[in-house]
Every structure is written in structure tokens, then in C-alpha cells.
Design a protein around this motif. Sequence first.
Motif, short mmCIF file in Angstrom:
data_model
loop_
_atom_site.label_atom_id
_atom_site.label_comp_id
_atom_site.label_asym_id
_atom_site.label_seq_id
_atom_site.Cartn_x
_atom_site.Cartn_y
_atom_site.Cartn_z
N SER A 33 39.57 37.95 46.67
CA SER A 33 40.22 37.24 45.66
C SER A 33 41.75 37.52 46.01
O SER A 33 42.15 37.91 46.79
N ARG A 63 29.74 31.51 46.58
CA ARG A 63 30.59 32.32 45.68
C ARG A 63 30.54 32.08 44.14
O ARG A 63 30.40 33.32 43.36
N GLU A 64 30.22 30.96 43.55
CA GLU A 64 30.06 30.55 42.32
C GLU A 64 28.65 31.20 41.78
O GLU A 64 28.53 31.33 40.57
N ASN A 65 27.95 31.41 42.62
CA ASN A 65 26.56 31.81 42.14
C ASN A 65 26.43 33.53 42.02
O ASN A 65 25.35 34.17 42.11
N TYR A 80 37.41 42.75 40.68
CA TYR A 80 39.02 41.88 40.64
C TYR A 80 39.15 41.60 42.05
O TYR A 80 39.96 40.61 42.36
N MET A 82 36.75 40.52 44.25
CA MET A 82 35.88 39.67 44.87
C MET A 82 36.09 38.22 44.41
O MET A 82 36.16 38.16 42.96
N ASN A 83 36.08 37.28 45.24
CA ASN A 83 36.28 36.07 44.71
C ASN A 83 35.00 35.31 44.25
O ASN A 83 34.41 34.47 44.92
N THR A 84 34.51 36.02 43.23
CA THR A 84 33.27 35.40 42.73
C THR A 84 33.51 35.56 41.33
O THR A 84 34.66 35.82 40.82
N TYR A 85 32.52 35.43 40.58
CA TYR A 85 32.68 35.63 39.03
C TYR A 85 32.54 36.98 38.90
O TYR A 85 31.91 37.92 39.66
N GLY A 86 33.16 37.67 37.59
CA GLY A 86 33.17 39.06 37.49
C GLY A 86 33.49 39.58 36.12
O GLY A 86 34.16 38.73 35.36
N PHE B 315 28.89 35.44 28.80
CA PHE B 315 29.44 35.08 29.77
C PHE B 315 28.79 34.22 30.76
O PHE B 315 29.28 33.12 31.29
N GLY B 467 28.18 29.92 38.19
CA GLY B 467 27.01 28.89 38.88
C GLY B 467 28.18 27.80 39.01
O GLY B 467 27.81 26.57 39.49
N THR B 468 29.29 27.44 38.49
CA THR B 468 30.09 26.39 38.67
C THR B 468 31.33 26.52 39.60
O THR B 468 32.05 27.45 39.75
N PRO B 469 31.10 25.67 40.81
CA PRO B 469 31.99 25.70 41.86
C PRO B 469 33.36 25.77 41.60
O PRO B 469 33.65 25.02 40.74
N MET B 472 35.41 30.24 39.91
CA MET B 472 35.22 31.78 39.96
C MET B 472 36.46 32.48 39.38
O MET B 472 37.78 32.12 39.76
N HIS B 473 36.29 33.46 38.35
CA HIS B 473 37.23 34.12 37.82
C HIS B 473 36.51 35.50 37.34
O HIS B 473 35.57 35.65 37.27
N ARG B 474 37.48 36.36 37.04
CA ARG B 474 36.99 37.74 36.64
C ARG B 474 37.63 37.96 35.29
O ARG B 474 38.99 37.60 34.86
N ILE B 475 36.94 38.48 34.43
CA ILE B 475 37.34 38.89 32.81
C ILE B 475 37.22 40.42 32.85
O ILE B 475 36.38 40.95 33.73
#
Lengths: 360, 637
Positions: A33, A63-65, A80, A82-86, B315, B467-469, B472-475
Motif C-alpha cells: 500500500s 488484490r481485490e479478492n 494498512y 497491504m494494497n488489498t482490502y483490510g 464490510f 472483490g471490486t477491482p 482496495m482500501h483499509r478501514i
Amino acid sequence: MKTEPRTPYPEPFTMTTDSAIDQLKLSAGDYASNQEVRWCPGCGDYAILAQMKKTMAALGVPRENIVFVSGIGCSSRFPYYMNTYGIHSIHGRAPAIATGLKIMRPELFVWVITGDGDGLSIGGNHLIHAIRRNLDINIVLFNNRIYGLTKGQYSPTSPLAKVTKSSPMGSIDNPLNILSVAVGCEATFVARTVDVNTKHLGMCLERAADHRGTSFIEVYQNCVVFNDGAFDYATDRKLKSDAILELEHGKPMIFGKDRQKGIRLVGMEPEVVTLGEGVSEGDLLVHDEAAKEPSLAYFLSRMHYPDFPEPIGVFRAVDRPKYDELLNRQIDEAVEAQGAGDLDRLLSSGETWTVGQAEP
Amino acid sequence: MYEIRAKTMTAADGVKPVVDLQAATVRFCGDSGDGMQLAGTQLTNTSALAGNDVATFPDYPAEIRAPRGTKAGVSGFQIHFAADKIFTPGDQVDALVAMNAAALATNLQDLVPHGILIANEDGFGKRDLELAGYQQNPLEDGSLAAYQLHRVGMTRLTREAVKSSGLSTKEADRCRNFFAMGLVFWLYDRSLEPTERFILEKFGRRPAIAEANRTALRAGYNYGITTEAIARRFAVGPADLPPGRYRNITGNLALAWGLMAAAERSGCPLFYGTYPITPASDILHELARRKNFGARTFQAEDEIAAVTSVIGAAFGGAMGVTGTSGPGVSLKSEAIGLAVMTELPMLVINVQRAGPSTGLPTKTEQADLFQTLYGRHGECPLPVLAARSPADCFDVALEAWRIATGYMTPVVILSDAHVANGSEPWRIPKLDELPKIEVTHPGPSDGEPFLPYARDERLSRPWAIPGTPGLMHRIGGLETQDPTGAVSYDPANHERMVKLRGSKIAGIARDIPPQAVEGPQSGALLLLTWGGTYGAAATAVRQLWKEGASVAHAHLRHLNPFPANLGELVKRYRRVLVAELNSGQLRTLVRARFLVDAAGLNKITGRPFAVAEIASAMRLELDQQNVKGRGRMPKVE
């Protein structure tokens, strides 16, 4: 075990086909990230982060998965970076958050990052229940045997007599044996590795990713500020060959600088023996990570330095139904048996009566 | 006001006159193993099917089976059925069925003078009397002379009736509640048919038991026909309810179905993460059996796991809901703070019970309002809605989810034990008549960096899901930088974010209906209530109207934010009386927010308000104004 669960979101991601990886062409750096990493210089977490990014690139998961979920503590800052969801959540609760996410989105690749305080103290309850349910998630526990973020109190894995700010006369808390707990919950995948042993760490992360069910990895991680050198025996080139037993499936348990030593079973107890002195390889215990009963994995989890070499590697990897799959299969079965629910019909079911004009 | 009507005589009906009533209130009470809840439910459904308006009050002990015959083990079920619109289960009962001495001892005080008392005399043995604290048998010592006492040997008569069924004495005694039902059904001219249908459904697989229950039911009914002791029976005609198809519904069932309807109207799959707790568990039980609707339930290891699993589900884009009672909310508080911080839509249901701590777990109270509004660390506002009646729970669930998704926020729904377990007729809505709840998730992006805390005109942030290209974000729980979502320790940013989160919730006031008032729009007295006290309050206000008093009633559904006009509204009355089942929580809020010298009517007994309690408090207020020379205000504006 073959039916894929119906999910509200179609198109589950697929992992590890070579062509998909080529198409994706992501490098380890693509998983980083834009946040500045703020662990202390020299912290073992850097090595784990680097290896995780490499593993993701090697696996070729978009990354989005991917979702990283963490609690509170130094290790829990991980998402924080990693460029993924988190989700960086609250203390100890990451396995429960991951459970809700995985139930609703079984196609996602879900990782829980936790530490010895987060996962074993305040979050111990969630950890054991996530493991026994065997959701298809990966839990990586960074064990530094100290509370780092709160500046150096003893943790559930600190050894007895450990002198810290909160135990000036030495800790009197008997330490928790993490892997014994995981095995006791009948974890389907249990491994231990060491932060600076990057090759071995990478192997464990990949094996965990491939495993279907809850994967639990303990990483020996050095806290350079509050517990420096806690794992010297496992990292020091001179010490580690005698202090560490690298487990390999189907292979006899041999260790030592000259691979002269082994583990033999005497009754129900392990014993360190030297090869050649009336002992041959055939007398040694052979590792079986797929053993149906968790007894061997438990037995290995009880071996501690300096009485024994401490095993690293995959302790156990077995197959068992996964909670997320079972839950979503019940949904499918209910639809199959009763038909897709019709809410208007449900609301009007049972005893009803009509007031005024009958409805058309 | 009895009207004795000549009824066509049939052999089965006998020759006893039938008295028409506008309404009747009946309570069954007995040991918690006596099947009183079942008896009450059957009379409720039968009355509802007969077209009555009904309101019920099940009242049961916390212990599943307290020692037999003790006062602690008494379970009761009260039904008010009427030929008019009614709002409450009734303050007092016209007829009391007491299965044993303890039940009589604990319930007699609610029977009206000259009321009908049907006592199972077989439940008044020496031991029963001792356990109930009677020195001598009240059925024999003349102490019940003020009532129409009917002594019926129900145990003996039931055993006799089912003798041929081959059941053991213990099993035969379990049919006793059906005998009691049969007798009450005869007394109130109710059809046996719905109960016979129920027996077939419930016990069809055990024919001997089904037959015995049916026999006991008939035996009770026939006892009414033949006994010399009861000279009259009663009938309550159908109520004039708005046209439509009706069913009887409890609060918890209405909540469960409201959640399912909200999921369907929003297109979000339903996730219910919860930990069993009285009196909320029935929501879980209902949703767990609705898997073919796609409802996913998760019985978590504890309350904290329940709420955090919901955060995970939210989420992921699901409609995440957790349900609990006060103690559970205490445990969930930190996680609710995380949901406020991460601005994720989800619902938290609190079916309130009497606290603090374990308190009276099966009894009702409204004492969690402060906890809901202020029971978290930091500045942590969220919307709060309260259901006013069992059927209202359905609408509140939909409204709560509309707000949660429209403003990206957790929303608390307050119910209570009284609303959850009580029931009333409900006009069944058509699904496509219900409001559609628009939910959008931003689509894939490959350009601009995604800003998870960018806000729309409502100050709501985008609900981007894994799953949405490109999104990507962090909360997380650390303070976030506006609008990038990065961790920020900047003091000015923190103040800005606290204010943004606060303004977002406060702004919901623009999106909810203004507070309505029943009665005069200004004047002497405004009764202000919220939640499950609606029925008693509305009934009391109507009583005062009949007396010519000028009173108005405002009942709040939205506790946070308040409807935009509430401050102006409360100032239009000389006096505001806030009636609530706590020590004055809403009253404190109203005084603090609007600088109004509101008075309070408060009750903390674990029981709902009686209509008479609210009515006399209002009369007292009006009388005090008269003393001050301000006069009554019969004029309705």
C-alpha cells in the motif's frame, strides 16, 4: 465435499493457475500500500510483511479478492501496509470479524493477522472457536512473547520468571503453548515458522494458502525493543541446528549440525538420541502431518528448547468440513427442499383472517 | 352494560344466556410446567380468528422449571380481546384461571371485583397451600367471597376424561391445560376448531396424546355446558379493523420478518450474528429456519463475536444484524464504536429487559436508552429507533435499515420484553407495497485513487466492498484522515472527523417524519412516550378525552436524532409529562435538549404501565394546573 456454496456474489476467484498469474503479472511490490510502514527499525514484522507480499504475488491472487483482518497490537498494523482490502479492528476480535466476512463472502481470500496478546489473551475465545469451526481462513499469529505496543509487559507466551515492567520479580503466569491450544481445538492446519527464515516462512504461508480450512501459523517474531533475542536459539546460525527440528512429512525426525541427532519415542515420551550409537534412522519417529488423530502434532507442540529441539514446519494438515461451506450448503439444501423463499407467502402463512372485502 | 341476547338453543350450547361484551380480559396462570403460555396463545389465536382486536401479555419466570407449586414458578398469560380497537393487554382481568394455590396467591390482586375466578381445586392440597403461603384453603375460608368463584377439579376431571387413552397419570395431567382452555372457550363462546387443528398439527405424530388433548379440551367445554355453577356465558363480537388480511404476530416474529423484508427490499443478503439471550433469542430461532430465504444465521461464541461477525459481514456488503438484550449490548459496546468509526451499515437490536446486570431477565424495562445513546467511549453517535408495539417491529426494522444504508451507520433498534413476547393483530402488507431501499456499491475503478471517506450530500461515505477491482482500501478503529481513510493523528483532522460523524447522524432529522401529535396541537398537557408504552399511553389519553380533558399525546419512534420539530412541539404545552419504564431517561434528555420543565411518570417494577397509572398521573397534572387557576382546557384546536 465437492459442491461449491451458493453465494450472493458470483464469480469466486481462482488461485494459482499459471496463466492467470502471467496475466495478472503482479510483483510483490504491487501488493504494497502507499502507507509508510511504522514498525521499529529491525522489527521482525518487516520480514513477515515482505514474505507475505511475495507469497501473494507467487499465488497470483487478484488484490481485490484478498482481505486482511487484524485486531490491535504491533502485528495488527499489518493490513494498512497491504494494497488489498483490510480491517484493522479492535483488540482480539479479528477471527470473529473474519468469520462474518467469510460466511457471507466465501469466495474471498481471508487472512487474520494477530499476535500473542491479541490472539491469546483478549481474543483467546474467538481464536479457539474460529479454529474449531474450521472456516476457510488463514490465521498468522506473530509471537514475540511480549506486549510491544503497550511498551513491554509480559504476554501469555512469556516464559515463567520473565522480568518485565509488569513483572519486576519475574512472571508467575504459566505460559500458554499456542500450538497445543490450536491442536487441542483440532485445527486442520498447524505450522510454526521463524520471521527471518524467509524461505521456510514463505513455504508455510503458501502451504496455509493452499489448505482448505482454518490454517494456523505461529511465527516466532523478534521484538527488537522489548524482547530482543527471545528467539536467538531459533535464528542464531550456531545455535539453531541443535535447537530447531525442521519437520518434513514422511521423514524421520533428524536435527543437529551434522544431522546426527534424532527423536525417538520411549513409551509415550520423546527422547533425544544420537544416531550411530546403537540407534539407526529406522528407530526414529517419522513425521506424519496427515495423521488422523492429532496426538502426534500435540506431542510435537510440547517439545521445548532447551530440553528438546523446537519443531518448525507443518505439524498437521488434514481435511475436515469447513464451516462456511457447510453453512452455505444448508442454504442450498433448504432452497432445494422448500423452494426459494416467497416472503408474501410466508407473511400470509398459518392462521390468518380477512376483515372487510376479500382481497382479489 | 351487559346485553343479554337470546341465542338459538342447541343441545350442545345448553340453555344458558349469552351476554354480549365490548371486551374481555382473561388470564391463565399456573405452574411453569402447566402449559399456560400454550393456553393463552390458543385463546389469542382463536379470538383473533373470530375478528377481535387482541393484545397479550405473557409473563413467565426466568427459571425454566422452578420448584413445582412455588410462587417463583408461576407462569401467566393474559389476553385482552375486544370488539373495538385496543392498545394494551388490560390493567385488570375479568376472568382468572388459577391452576394452583401459588398461581392464585400471585395473581388474585389483578382480578376485578366480582370477577370470574376459576380455580383448579386439585391444585390446593396441603403442600400447595404451604408453598403458596396460605394458612388455610382460600377456596373454603370465605376469603374469595368478593369474586365469582368456580371450583373445578380439573386434575381429577381430566384424568377421568382421558382414562381410556392409555396414558400414564403424569401424561394425563399434561392434558389439564386443554381442559382449562375448553372451559374458557365455552365461557367466551369461542370455537374449538382452531385449537383442534393445532392439536392435530402439533401432536399428530403421537395419536394417543393428540386424542387425549382433544378429549380434555372437549371435556372442559362440556363441563361448562353441564355445570350448574356457571349460569352465564359471554360473547365478544368482531372489531372494526381496517380492511385487509390479518394475522396475529409477536414483536420478535415481526422483527425477524421485518429484517427479511428489509433484506429483500434492499437486495442485501441477510446475516444475523447473535448469542442466545432472553428475551431476544426468538429472533434467531425464526431466522435460523428461514434458510430458503437466504437468511444466514451465526450463533457466535459470545456477544462480542456476534457483533464483530456482523462488522465483517457488513464490510463484505451484507445486511448485518445482531440481536441481544442489555447485558449483550454492554459487551458489544466497543465493537459498536468500531462500526461508528468505520461507518459501516448494520443493525443492533436490543430487546430490553430489567437491569442492571442480570436483573429480571424475563421482565420488561426501558432503562437502556442512556446506554444506547451514551454507552460508548468517545463521541460516538448513532441513530436509535424504538418499536411501539409487536406489529410495529416490522416497520421499524425496514426504517432502521433504510437509515443504516442511507447514512452508512450502525443503527440501534430498541424493543423490550413486553413488545417482544406480546402479540396483536397485524394487517399483512404486500411486499411490493413496502418502500424499496436503494443500496449502491461503487463499481470497479482503474484510475483515481479511491477515497473511502469521500462524502455525499448526506455526509455518507461509499460502501465499497471487497472483490471490486481498484477500490482496495483499509478501514479501522484508528482515526482516519478525511477523506483518504489513511491513519491520521492530526489534531485538527480528529476534530473535523468527530464533527463530520456527528453532523451526519444529526442530519438524519431532515429525513424522518416530523413528530405527530394525537389530540390538541397545543394546550395544557402533552404526554410524551416512547417504545413499548404506546398502548397504555394511547388508551389512557383516550380515556381522558372521554372525560373532556385537554391532553395530547406524542409517541417517539426516533430517539436519535429526535424529529426536527420536537423542541418546538414540547414548548406548545403548559406541561409535558414523560411516562417511561425507567427513572426518567427521556425526561432528562428532553429537559437538557429543550430546556422544558418536563415532569415524569416512572415505573421500574419489571412490568408494563397500567392504563390507570398513566391516566391518573395525567389527571393529577391537570388538577394541579386547576389549583393554580389556569383552568382546564377542553377546547380542542
